[in-house]
Design a protein around this motif. Sequence first.
Motif, PDB file in Angstrom:
ATOM      1  N   GLU A 103       0.829  -1.208   0.000  1.00  0.00           N
ATOM      2  CA  GLU A 103       0.000   0.000   0.000  1.00  0.00           C
ATOM      3  C   GLU A 103       0.861   1.254   0.000  1.00  0.00           C
ATOM      4  N   ALA A 104       1.911   1.256   0.822  1.00  0.00           N
ATOM      5  CA  ALA A 104       2.804   2.424   0.885  1.00  0.00           C
ATOM      6  C   ALA A 104       3.560   2.588  -0.427  1.00  0.00           C
ATOM      7  N   LEU A 105       4.051   1.486  -0.971  1.00  0.00           N
ATOM      8  CA  LEU A 105       4.838   1.556  -2.212  1.00  0.00           C
ATOM      9  C   LEU A 105       4.000   2.053  -3.380  1.00  0.00           C
ATOM     10  N   GLU A 106       2.709   1.733  -3.372  1.00  0.00           N
ATOM     11  CA  GLU A 106       1.837   2.189  -4.463  1.00  0.00           C
ATOM     12  C   GLU A 106       1.586   3.696  -4.404  1.00  0.00           C
ATOM     13  N   LYS A 107       1.900   4.318  -3.247  1.00  0.00           N
ATOM     14  CA  LYS A 107       1.757   5.767  -3.111  1.00  0.00           C
ATOM     15  C   LYS A 107       2.983   6.524  -3.630  1.00  0.00           C
ATOM     16  N   THR A 108       4.050   5.794  -3.948  1.00  0.00           N
ATOM     17  CA  THR A 108       5.295   6.464  -4.346  1.00  0.00           C
ATOM     18  C   THR A 108       5.195   7.030  -5.762  1.00  0.00           C
ATOM     19  N   LYS A 109       6.101   7.953  -6.027  1.00  0.00           N
ATOM     20  CA  LYS A 109       6.212   8.579  -7.349  1.00  0.00           C
ATOM     21  C   LYS A 109       6.654   7.535  -8.386  1.00  0.00           C
ATOM     22  N   LYS A 110       6.104   7.569  -9.566  1.00  0.00           N
ATOM     23  CA  LYS A 110       6.532   6.654 -10.629  1.00  0.00           C
ATOM     24  C   LYS A 110       8.002   6.920 -10.955  1.00  0.00           C
ATOM     25  N   GLY A 111       8.778   5.839 -11.035  1.00  0.00           N
ATOM     26  CA  GLY A 111      10.205   5.971 -11.314  1.00  0.00           C
ATOM     27  C   GLY A 111      11.064   6.039 -10.063  1.00  0.00           C
ATOM     28  N   VAL A 112      10.471   5.823  -8.900  1.00  0.00           N
ATOM     29  CA  VAL A 112      11.222   5.869  -7.636  1.00  0.00           C
ATOM     30  C   VAL A 112      12.223   4.714  -7.576  1.00  0.00           C
ATOM     31  N   ARG A 113      13.289   4.905  -6.813  1.00  0.00           N
ATOM     32  CA  ARG A 113      14.283   3.856  -6.572  1.00  0.00           C
ATOM     33  C   ARG A 113      14.383   3.638  -5.061  1.00  0.00           C
ATOM     34  N   ILE A 114      14.342   2.382  -4.627  1.00  0.00           N
ATOM     35  CA  ILE A 114      14.283   2.016  -3.212  1.00  0.00           C
ATOM     36  C   ILE A 114      15.616   1.425  -2.774  1.00  0.00           C
ATOM     37  N   ILE A 115      16.149   1.915  -1.658  1.00  0.00           N
ATOM     38  CA  ILE A 115      17.411   1.394  -1.105  1.00  0.00           C
ATOM     39  C   ILE A 115      17.170   0.933   0.327  1.00  0.00           C
ATOM     40  N   ASN A 116      17.515  -0.312   0.621  1.00  0.00           N
ATOM     41  CA  ASN A 116      17.389  -0.826   1.997  1.00  0.00           C
ATOM     42  C   ASN A 116      18.695  -1.464   2.444  1.00  0.00           C
ATOM     43  N   CYS A 117      19.399  -0.736   3.292  1.00  0.00           N
ATOM     44  CA  CYS A 117      20.629  -1.255   3.908  1.00  0.00           C
ATOM     45  C   CYS A 117      20.466  -1.335   5.425  1.00  0.00           C
ATOM     46  N   ALA A 118      19.212  -1.374   5.884  1.00  0.00           N
ATOM     47  CA  ALA A 118      18.951  -1.339   7.327  1.00  0.00           C
ATOM     48  C   ALA A 118      18.652  -2.732   7.865  1.00  0.00           C
ATOM     49  N   ARG A 119      17.428  -3.212   7.652  1.00  0.00           N
ATOM     50  CA  ARG A 119      17.001  -4.503   8.164  1.00  0.00           C
ATOM     51  C   ARG A 119      15.997  -5.138   7.206  1.00  0.00           C
ATOM     52  N   GLY A 120      16.131  -6.442   7.009  1.00  0.00           N
ATOM     53  CA  GLY A 120      15.125  -7.165   6.244  1.00  0.00           C
ATOM     54  C   GLY A 120      13.805  -7.111   6.990  1.00  0.00           C
ATOM     55  N   GLY A 121      12.707  -7.109   6.239  1.00  0.00           N
ATOM     56  CA  GLY A 121      11.399  -7.057   6.869  1.00  0.00           C
ATOM     57  C   GLY A 121      10.811  -5.667   6.924  1.00  0.00           C
ATOM     58  N   LEU A 122      11.590  -4.643   6.571  1.00  0.00           N
ATOM     59  CA  LEU A 122      11.068  -3.281   6.544  1.00  0.00           C
ATOM     60  C   LEU A 122      10.276  -3.013   5.264  1.00  0.00           C
ATOM     61  N   VAL A 123      10.572  -3.791   4.232  1.00  0.00           N
ATOM     62  CA  VAL A 123       9.986  -3.568   2.907  1.00  0.00           C
ATOM     63  C   VAL A 123       9.322  -4.851   2.422  1.00  0.00           C
ATOM     64  N   ASP A 124       8.170  -4.726   1.794  1.00  0.00           N
ATOM     65  CA  ASP A 124       7.501  -5.868   1.167  1.00  0.00           C
ATOM     66  C   ASP A 124       8.247  -6.179  -0.129  1.00  0.00           C
ATOM     67  N   GLU A 125       9.112  -7.189  -0.081  1.00  0.00           N
ATOM     68  CA  GLU A 125       9.981  -7.484  -1.218  1.00  0.00           C
ATOM     69  C   GLU A 125       9.197  -7.954  -2.444  1.00  0.00           C
ATOM     70  N   GLN A 126       8.122  -8.725  -2.228  1.00  0.00           N
ATOM     71  CA  GLN A 126       7.312  -9.179  -3.360  1.00  0.00           C
ATOM     72  C   GLN A 126       6.631  -7.994  -4.032  1.00  0.00           C
ATOM     73  N   ALA A 127       6.167  -7.031  -3.236  1.00  0.00           N
ATOM     74  CA  ALA A 127       5.529  -5.842  -3.811  1.00  0.00           C
ATOM     75  C   ALA A 127       6.526  -5.031  -4.627  1.00  0.00           C
ATOM     76  N   VAL A 128       7.766  -4.907  -4.136  1.00  0.00           N
ATOM     77  CA  VAL A 128       8.805  -4.197  -4.900  1.00  0.00           C
ATOM     78  C   VAL A 128       9.036  -4.904  -6.231  1.00  0.00           C
ATOM     79  N   ALA A 129       9.125  -6.246  -6.177  1.00  0.00           N
ATOM     80  CA  ALA A 129       9.343  -7.007  -7.411  1.00  0.00           C
ATOM     81  C   ALA A 129       8.199  -6.774  -8.411  1.00  0.00           C
TER      82      ALA A 129
END
Length: 531
Positions: free
Chosen positions: A218-244
């Motif tokens: 839901e949060a990722l669908e609110k992002t600007k088209k063409g956004v780039r996501i970086i996660n160097c913190a902790r797994g589980g913060l981002v829905d990886e399937q949704a990003v894919a």
Amino acid sequence: MAPKVLVSDKLSETAVQIFRDRGIDVDFMPELGKDKEKLAELIGQYDGLAIRSATKVTDKLLERATNLKVVGRAGIGVDNVDREAASKKGVIVMNTPFGNMITTAEHAIAMMFAVARQLPEASSSTHAGKWEKSKFMGVELTGKTLGVIGAGNIGGIVCDRARGLRMKVVAYDPFLSQEKADKMGVEKVALDDLLKRADFITLHVPLTDQTKNILSREALEKTKKGVRIINCARGGLVDEQAVADLLQSGHIAGAAFDVFAVEPATENPLFGLPNVVCTPHLGASTTEAQENVALQVAEQMSDYLLTGAVQNALNMPSVTAEEAKVMGPWIKLADHLGAFIGQMTDEPVKEITILYDGVAAEMNLEALNCAAIAGILKASNPDVNMVSAPVIAKDRGMKLATTSQEQTGVFEGYIKVTVKTDTRERSIAGTVFSDGKPRFIQIKGINIDAEIGQHMIYTTNEDVPGIIGTLGATFGKHGINIANFTLGRKAAKGEAIALLYVDDVVPPAVLAELKETGLFQQVKPLEFAAQ
């Protein structure tokens, strides 16, 4: 006898030498952490355990760690330590959150560059003898908006570096004040605002119930088209399937992940997708960071075992070496106050209220709270300490309230502890004199001045003649020496108390003899930690 520390993972020889230089007996067995059975066999002889990620500190291991006081993790993540079990066991768990801050922040910036210019794919293509110059069209970072989720230690460094790259930085962090945001040169925004505006989003928060899946579908669908996501913190913060899915639909332009929901990550929805940069949890993997965290954990553990200073503990308030020196007598006082009430109370405690006055109110109140709670609980569980006390109190449903105030009386400062049970309320206050010795100054609202000894007798009675004589004669007859004798009363011929500091434990028969006189409503033996 010197404290004994086991290093069961690969720490540098320099870090091991720090223990030796501080006078600590250290055993360096860098492969032992992988051998659960052998580690469990040996752990009982150690006061401290220094680890990285290979050693698993489980509840079963902690059961065998009969002397363990502190676990030090060289690094920020403590997923390999059962913190709840350690807390209940009274073992401090420390990490080193600052030793790898720069390294992790730099890795996030590097990942941002890599995904902006598709560097890994361009490199692989060129190595394969292709010259696909037009295929790898990138974007500049200059002028782009970077959304930083979590502007703490590492996130703050990322903000600073991004501003140096001439990026506009917006930050979402509930704990970021407007004043701090202004000093950092970033715009503090709500999460939804960040999602709508950011060209790049980077995460720098721990994994908690509040942050888990913070970048949901839901949060990722609110992002600007063409956004780039970086996660160097902790797994589980981002829905990886949704990003894919959003990468394949073209909504997300690229992603760079150093951490994954399941690690080691041998398969993942992001693997194999175009413009996805993946690294195997390398955020802290630089020579400098590995050395820094090893040295830091050795210093922290040494400080605690030798001076009582607590730094970067996850289950205990931090107390600096300087604070430990000043607060030592006050921590002892808080413990004694709690111990008095704990021994006098034979019902479950429902509420604990602690009042801090004067200089006491200016100290580390979290640590003092822990000491007072530990004192209360020791009456029913002698193994309780400042680490385990808050956990046990919470499990028992005890409520804690604290109040601070400026100096109100003749003492520079004092602490007053009050507890409530289903049927009564009980209170005691104390202070620390200039000689560093704690004293009781009020019991049940009656003012006194009582030195605290290891063995004490507390009596309540009506204010009538003969009390002092009866106590003195009875103890004298049985060869019990009185080191200090304190009396107090509310009013003439009213309720009175006596507190005696004696040299030895008073036998039950002597206490029974005092009760048989009919002069005392209560005769209670009390034991306090040796001074």
